[in-house]
Design an enzyme around this catalytic site. Structure first.
Site, PDB file in Angstrom:
ATOM      1  CG  ASP A   1      28.420 -27.134  12.086  1.00  0.00           C
ATOM      2  OD1 ASP A   1      27.722 -26.347  12.612  1.00  0.00           O
ATOM      3  OD2 ASP A   1      28.310 -27.037  10.908  1.00  0.00           O
TER       4      ASP A   1
ATOM      5  CE  LYS B   1      30.447 -23.515  18.128  1.00  0.00           C
ATOM      6  NZ  LYS B   1      30.860 -24.330  16.565  1.00  0.00           N
TER       7      LYS B   1
ATOM      8  N   GLY C   1      24.236 -22.980  14.654  1.00  0.00           N
ATOM      9  CA  GLY C   1      23.155 -24.013  14.906  1.00  0.00           C
ATOM     10  C   GLY C   1      23.833 -24.961  16.002  1.00  0.00           C
ATOM     11  CG  HIS C   2      25.450 -23.806  19.061  1.00  0.00           C
ATOM     12  ND1 HIS C   2      25.943 -23.098  19.841  1.00  0.00           N
ATOM     13  CD2 HIS C   2      26.051 -23.768  17.813  1.00  0.00           C
ATOM     14  CE1 HIS C   2      26.981 -22.282  19.292  1.00  0.00           C
ATOM     15  NE2 HIS C   2      27.077 -22.618  18.177  1.00  0.00           N
TER      16      HIS C   2
ATOM     17  CD  GLN D   1      29.416 -18.365  13.714  1.00  0.00           C
ATOM     18  OE1 GLN D   1      29.743 -17.231  14.270  1.00  0.00           O
ATOM     19  NE2 GLN D   1      28.115 -18.805  13.721  1.00  0.00           N
TER      20      GLN D   1
HETATM   21  P1  GDP Z   1      27.974 -26.857  17.274  1.00  0.00           P
HETATM   22  O1  GDP Z   1      27.517 -26.092  16.119  1.00  0.00           O
HETATM   23  O2  GDP Z   1      29.295 -26.871  17.504  1.00  0.00           O
HETATM   24  O3  GDP Z   1      27.215 -26.934  18.339  1.00  0.00           O
HETATM   25  O4  GDP Z   1      27.720 -28.292  16.669  1.00  0.00           O
HETATM   26  P2  GDP Z   1      26.406 -28.903  15.734  1.00  0.00           P
HETATM   27  O5  GDP Z   1      25.331 -29.107  16.774  1.00  0.00           O
HETATM   28  O6  GDP Z   1      26.061 -28.028  14.597  1.00  0.00           O
HETATM   29  O7  GDP Z   1      27.009 -30.359  15.065  1.00  0.00           O
HETATM   30  C1  GDP Z   1      27.549 -31.286  15.876  1.00  0.00           C
HETATM   31  C2  GDP Z   1      26.302 -32.506  15.630  1.00  0.00           C
HETATM   32  O8  GDP Z   1      27.243 -33.704  16.422  1.00  0.00           O
HETATM   33  C3  GDP Z   1      25.161 -32.703  16.279  1.00  0.00           C
HETATM   34  O9  GDP Z   1      24.253 -33.194  15.558  1.00  0.00           O
HETATM   35  C4  GDP Z   1      25.508 -33.243  17.756  1.00  0.00           C
HETATM   36  O10 GDP Z   1      24.422 -33.851  18.112  1.00  0.00           O
HETATM   37  C5  GDP Z   1      26.461 -34.333  17.278  1.00  0.00           C
HETATM   38  N1  GDP Z   1      27.430 -34.745  18.285  1.00  0.00           N
HETATM   39  C6  GDP Z   1      28.098 -33.940  19.268  1.00  0.00           C
HETATM   40  N2  GDP Z   1      28.983 -34.696  19.716  1.00  0.00           N
HETATM   41  C7  GDP Z   1      29.178 -35.936  19.365  1.00  0.00           C
HETATM   42  C8  GDP Z   1      29.920 -37.175  19.373  1.00  0.00           C
HETATM   43  O11 GDP Z   1      30.831 -36.961  20.155  1.00  0.00           O
HETATM   44  N3  GDP Z   1      29.517 -38.272  18.769  1.00  0.00           N
HETATM   45  C9  GDP Z   1      28.536 -38.133  17.686  1.00  0.00           C
HETATM   46  N4  GDP Z   1      28.229 -39.237  17.044  1.00  0.00           N
HETATM   47  N5  GDP Z   1      27.799 -37.017  17.563  1.00  0.00           N
HETATM   48  C10 GDP Z   1      28.049 -35.935  18.106  1.00  0.00           C
HETATM   49  P1  IMO Z   2      28.188 -22.981  14.630  1.00  0.00           P
HETATM   50  O1  IMO Z   2      27.930 -22.179  15.738  1.00  0.00           O
HETATM   51  C1  IMO Z   2      29.473 -23.999  10.508  1.00  0.00           C
HETATM   52  C2  IMO Z   2      29.688 -20.646   7.744  1.00  0.00           C
HETATM   53  C3  IMO Z   2      28.744 -20.535   6.678  1.00  0.00           C
HETATM   54  C4  IMO Z   2      29.472 -19.833   5.655  1.00  0.00           C
HETATM   55  C5  IMO Z   2      30.368 -18.794   6.496  1.00  0.00           C
HETATM   56  C6  IMO Z   2      29.831 -17.284   6.414  1.00  0.00           C
HETATM   57  O2  IMO Z   2      26.877 -23.783  14.519  1.00  0.00           O
HETATM   58  O3  IMO Z   2      29.242 -23.836  14.682  1.00  0.00           O
HETATM   59  P2  IMO Z   2      27.706 -16.335   7.476  1.00  0.00           P
HETATM   60  O4  IMO Z   2      26.245 -16.472   7.296  1.00  0.00           O
HETATM   61  O5  IMO Z   2      28.121 -16.401   8.842  1.00  0.00           O
HETATM   62  O6  IMO Z   2      27.958 -15.025   6.828  1.00  0.00           O
HETATM   63  O7  IMO Z   2      28.529 -17.470   6.717  1.00  0.00           O
HETATM   64  O8  IMO Z   2      30.382 -19.335   7.766  1.00  0.00           O
HETATM   65  N1  IMO Z   2      29.038 -20.712   8.986  1.00  0.00           N
HETATM   66  C7  IMO Z   2      29.246 -21.697   9.832  1.00  0.00           C
HETATM   67  N2  IMO Z   2      29.728 -22.834   9.509  1.00  0.00           N
HETATM   68  N3  IMO Z   2      28.949 -23.709  11.740  1.00  0.00           N
HETATM   69  C8  IMO Z   2      28.432 -22.437  12.032  1.00  0.00           C
HETATM   70  O9  IMO Z   2      28.213 -22.038  13.173  1.00  0.00           O
HETATM   71  C9  IMO Z   2      28.383 -21.459  10.964  1.00  0.00           C
HETATM   72  N4  IMO Z   2      28.025 -20.155  10.783  1.00  0.00           N
HETATM   73  C10 IMO Z   2      28.479 -19.721   9.741  1.00  0.00           C
HETATM   74  O10 IMO Z   2      28.383 -21.727   6.215  1.00  0.00           O
HETATM   75  O11 IMO Z   2      30.658 -20.682   4.934  1.00  0.00           O
HETATM   76 MG    MG Z   3      26.435 -25.985  14.324  1.00  0.00          MG
END
Ligand code: GDP
Ligand code: IMO
Ligand code: MG
Length: 421
Positions: free
Chosen positions: A13, A16, A40-41, A221
């Site tokens: 998170d 990415k 979840g991206h 991840q």
């Molecule tokens: P990922 O799994 O690495 O793709 O990240 P996620 O999408 O799960 O979580 C990142 C969250 O931060 C999302 O809601 C993005 O829209 C938000 N985000 C990404 N970059 C920034 C930033 O520079 N500032 C803020 N405030 N939010 C951001």
């Molecule tokens: P993105 O790509 C954050 C965490 C789960 C749990 C552990 C194992 O959005 O960054 P699993 O279901 O993979 O066996 O769970 O890994 N986890 C993540 N945490 N971002 C993710 O993906 C994750 N994918 C798995 O919360 O702790």
């Molecule tokens: Mg994510």
């Protein structure tokens, strides 16, 4: 021709989705190589927000999204995600590796049962069947994408697999009888919907390299969830470090140019397991609320803490990171003091590396360096020099510590809220 790689340096998170979307402008192919719909991206373009779990983020920019052999695929989720994008006016161009393993109904059920069985020692998985699917792959009991296109093969494999799973279901006292006909028909149905996308992606990608195309690998991840180098056993089941990309695509490591490590300006984690810089005070609340730190996949609140450079250094070393993209710097707006963990204290001794023993990790006390906070980063900032001087000092310290240059500073979720360095 360039082959670049975007990976998470923390516990996932890191942003990415946003960074991959940004760099997709220069790519022809965007490739997922590990994980599954545990990811979840998020991509924000103007007012539109897309949350992708299995479809590569580059499809939002109209690029070809490749799901490599190292990914585990829940076909139902994939089909729904494609349909959902279509209903929003995006026709995703997809290729699926014929060798990618398929998440089956028994994987999802067992993921839940194993977690329940662990009680208060649970991992806190996403319950998407990821671990059980990878376990079957390594045990050579997996169903692969190609098997969904041949009823005879799938039927034979199910005859071998289902009785073993049924025995396991009895141990866990699971009611479901695993109806073979129902599973076979459903998954052959998925195969029929997806068959035009299922190809030897390793051949397609190597051909593309030969033609001078640009390829962007999209990690899922982050390093600390890597099955070997993360906080084992509180990890996911795949290799999230850079090496995972070559195994999960069939592209030689010699082709990779830049390895871009994404680092959130602080630290978050979803699920169980140690988080040395975790905050339980008003600063933690600030990061959680201002950063909207809720899991994109499970909606669970993410645990928050200060930036941990022991973790990021560990990532840089393991993945040979060549450039850093820092995200969510804006979330630190308004804090009086901002802290960075530079090393740990373990049993009275200072250490600057991440220990293997999970009990040691739990006992690590972070050693912090304090920085003055800043009021507000202007979202229209287009250069690092536009940032408040305290924020620049924060960045300068990180760059000096890691000895790796910044490529990008993200100051908001939107595509435009990005500073190229
Ligand atoms: P990922 O799994 O690495 O793709 O990240 P996620 O999408 O799960 O979580 C990142 C969250 O931060 C999302 O809601 C993005 O829209 C938000 N985000 C990404 N970059 C920034 C930033 O520079 N500032 C803020 N405030 N939010 C951001
Ligand atoms: P993105 O790509 C954050 C965490 C789960 C749990 C552990 C194992 O959005 O960054 P699993 O279901 O993979 O066996 O769970 O890994 N986890 C993540 N945490 N971002 C993710 O993906 C994750 N994918 C798995 O919360 O702790
Ligand atoms: Mg994510």
């Amino acid at each position: 021709m360039t082959v670049n790689l975007v990976i998470g340096t923390q516990w996932g998170d890191e942003g990415k989705g946003k960074v991959v979307d940004y760099y997709s402008k220069d790519a022809n192919y965007v490739v997922r190589y590990q994980g599954g719909n545990n990811a979840g991206h998020t991509i924000k373009v103007g007012k539109e927000v897309y949350k992708l779990h299995i479809v590569p983020s580059g499809v939002i920019q109209g690029k070809i999204g490749v799901i490599g052999n190292g990914v585990v695929i829940d076909p139902e989720v994939l089909i729904n995600e494609i349909e959902n994008l279509k209903s929003r006016g995006i026709i995703p161009k997809i290729m699926i590796s014929d060798r990618a393993n398929i998440i089956m109904p028994y994987h999802k059920i067992l993921d839940g049962a194993e977690e329940q069985n662990l009680g208060n020692k649970k991992i806190g998985t996403t319950k998407r069947g990821i671990g059980p699917c990878y376990s079957d792959k390594i045990a050579r009991k997996g169903i692969r994408a190609i098997d969904l296109t041949n009823k005879k093969t799938l039927s034979k494999k199910l005859d071998e697999i289902l009785p073993v799973k049924q025995k396991l279901f009895k141990v866990y006292k699971i009611e479901n009888k695993l109806d073979k006909k129902e599973i076979l028909d459903t998954y052959i149905g998925f195969g029929t919907s997806l068959k035009d996308f299922i190809v030897p992606t390793h051949i397609e990608l190597n051909k593309a390299i030969g033609l001078g195309k640009n390829i962007l690998f999209e990690g899922a991840q982050g390093t600390m969830l890597d099955v070997d180098f993360g906080t084992y056993p509180y990890t996911t089941s795949s290799h999230t470090i850079a090496g995972g990309s070559v195994i999960g695509t069939g592209i030689g490591p010699n082709h990779i140019n830049d390895i871009i490590g994404i680092m959130k300006a602080y630290t978050t984690r979803v699920g169980e397991g140690p988080l040395p810089t975790e905050l339980f005070d008003k600063n933690g609340k600030h990061l959680q609320q201002k950063g909207h730190e809720f899991g994109t996949t499970t909606s669970r609140p993410r645990r928050c803490g200060w930036l941990d450079l022991v973790v990021v250094r560990h990532s840089c070393l393991l993945s040979g990171i060549t450039k850093i993209a820092i995200t969510k710097l804006d979330v630190l707006d308004g804090l009086e003091t901002v802290k960075i963990c530079i090393k740990y204290k373990l049993n009275g001794k200072e250490i600057d590396y991440f220990p293997a023993n999970i009990e040691d990790v739990k006992n690590c006390k972070p050693v912090f360096k304090d920085f003055n906070g800043w009021k507000k980063i202007e979202r229209s900032s287009s250069k690092v020099s536009d940032l408040p001087k305290e924020a620049r000092k924060y960045l300068e310290f990180i760059e000096k510590e890691l000895k790796i240059p910044f490529a990008l500073v993200s100051i908001g979720p939107g595509r435009k809220e990005t500073i190229e360095v």
